[in-house]
Design a protein around this motif. Sequence first.
Motif, PDB file in Angstrom:
ATOM      1  N   LEU A  46       0.843  -1.184   0.000  1.00  0.00           N
ATOM      2  CA  LEU A  46       0.000   0.000   0.000  1.00  0.00           C
ATOM      3  C   LEU A  46       0.880   1.235   0.000  1.00  0.00           C
ATOM      4  O   LEU A  46       2.007   1.217   0.484  1.00  0.00           O
ATOM      5  N   SER A  69      -8.273  -0.194   3.523  1.00  0.00           N
ATOM      6  CA  SER A  69      -7.305  -0.786   2.602  1.00  0.00           C
ATOM      7  C   SER A  69      -7.359  -2.312   2.649  1.00  0.00           C
ATOM      8  O   SER A  69      -7.382  -2.909   3.722  1.00  0.00           O
ATOM      9  N   SER A  70      -7.304  -2.930   1.493  1.00  0.00           N
ATOM     10  CA  SER A  70      -7.294  -4.393   1.431  1.00  0.00           C
ATOM     11  C   SER A  70      -6.003  -4.971   1.996  1.00  0.00           C
ATOM     12  O   SER A  70      -5.955  -6.149   2.352  1.00  0.00           O
ATOM     13  N   THR A  99      -3.326   1.743  -6.137  1.00  0.00           N
ATOM     14  CA  THR A  99      -4.422   1.281  -6.994  1.00  0.00           C
ATOM     15  C   THR A  99      -5.152   0.115  -6.342  1.00  0.00           C
ATOM     16  O   THR A  99      -4.542  -0.887  -5.984  1.00  0.00           O
ATOM     17  N   SER A 100      -6.455   0.258  -6.223  1.00  0.00           N
ATOM     18  CA  SER A 100      -7.290  -0.780  -5.608  1.00  0.00           C
ATOM     19  C   SER A 100      -7.691  -1.826  -6.634  1.00  0.00           C
ATOM     20  O   SER A 100      -7.780  -1.546  -7.827  1.00  0.00           O
TER      21      SER A 100
END
Length: 186
Positions: A46, A69-70, A99-100
């Motif tokens: 991240l 956030s993943s 970028t997700s």
Amino acid sequence: MLHENNIVAHPSSETVTPDQFKAAFRNHPAGVAVITADAGDGPVALTATSVFSVSVEPPLLVFSISELSSSTPTIRRADTVVVHLLGADQLDIAKLGATSGIDRFADTSIWKRLPTGEPYFPAAHAWIRGRIVNKMEAGGSTVVAVQALETFAPDPGAAEADAAQAHPLVYHNRMWHRLDEGSKIQ
């Protein structure tokens, strides 16, 4: 007046909205870092602008991670992380971490693992591998304290450490910027 988690509430009935708070920080530039970790179920990354040093003895840094956030669940379970301090030449890495919904490690040509197992981006201007020593919940985020175990960085005074060559990457008002010789003021 203390609220849950010992957060002090302002005594008036007025509060700052999330949009007002974000607007204030948009004009506060911050260095750009990418944090990587692997808690055993695959690497995550991240992009963060919240990284800063806290102490040199022992060598400690902190950063915050959003619950949105993943990557947060993996970083919270990890024992160690790698914090990459980026220059403008690594903008692609910064954008990758920001970028997700993508596999940030699909391109195996841009990342490797350290001998200790952590994923890292060799192109980063500098990086710090560290052990997570403390975590604190703060609103919708977690503040993570890390003790540095290993670093890779240009030597102090080296030409590649100067902004004229390193071009540190900065995030300001929703835009990426680079520092260079022309940005110096004295």
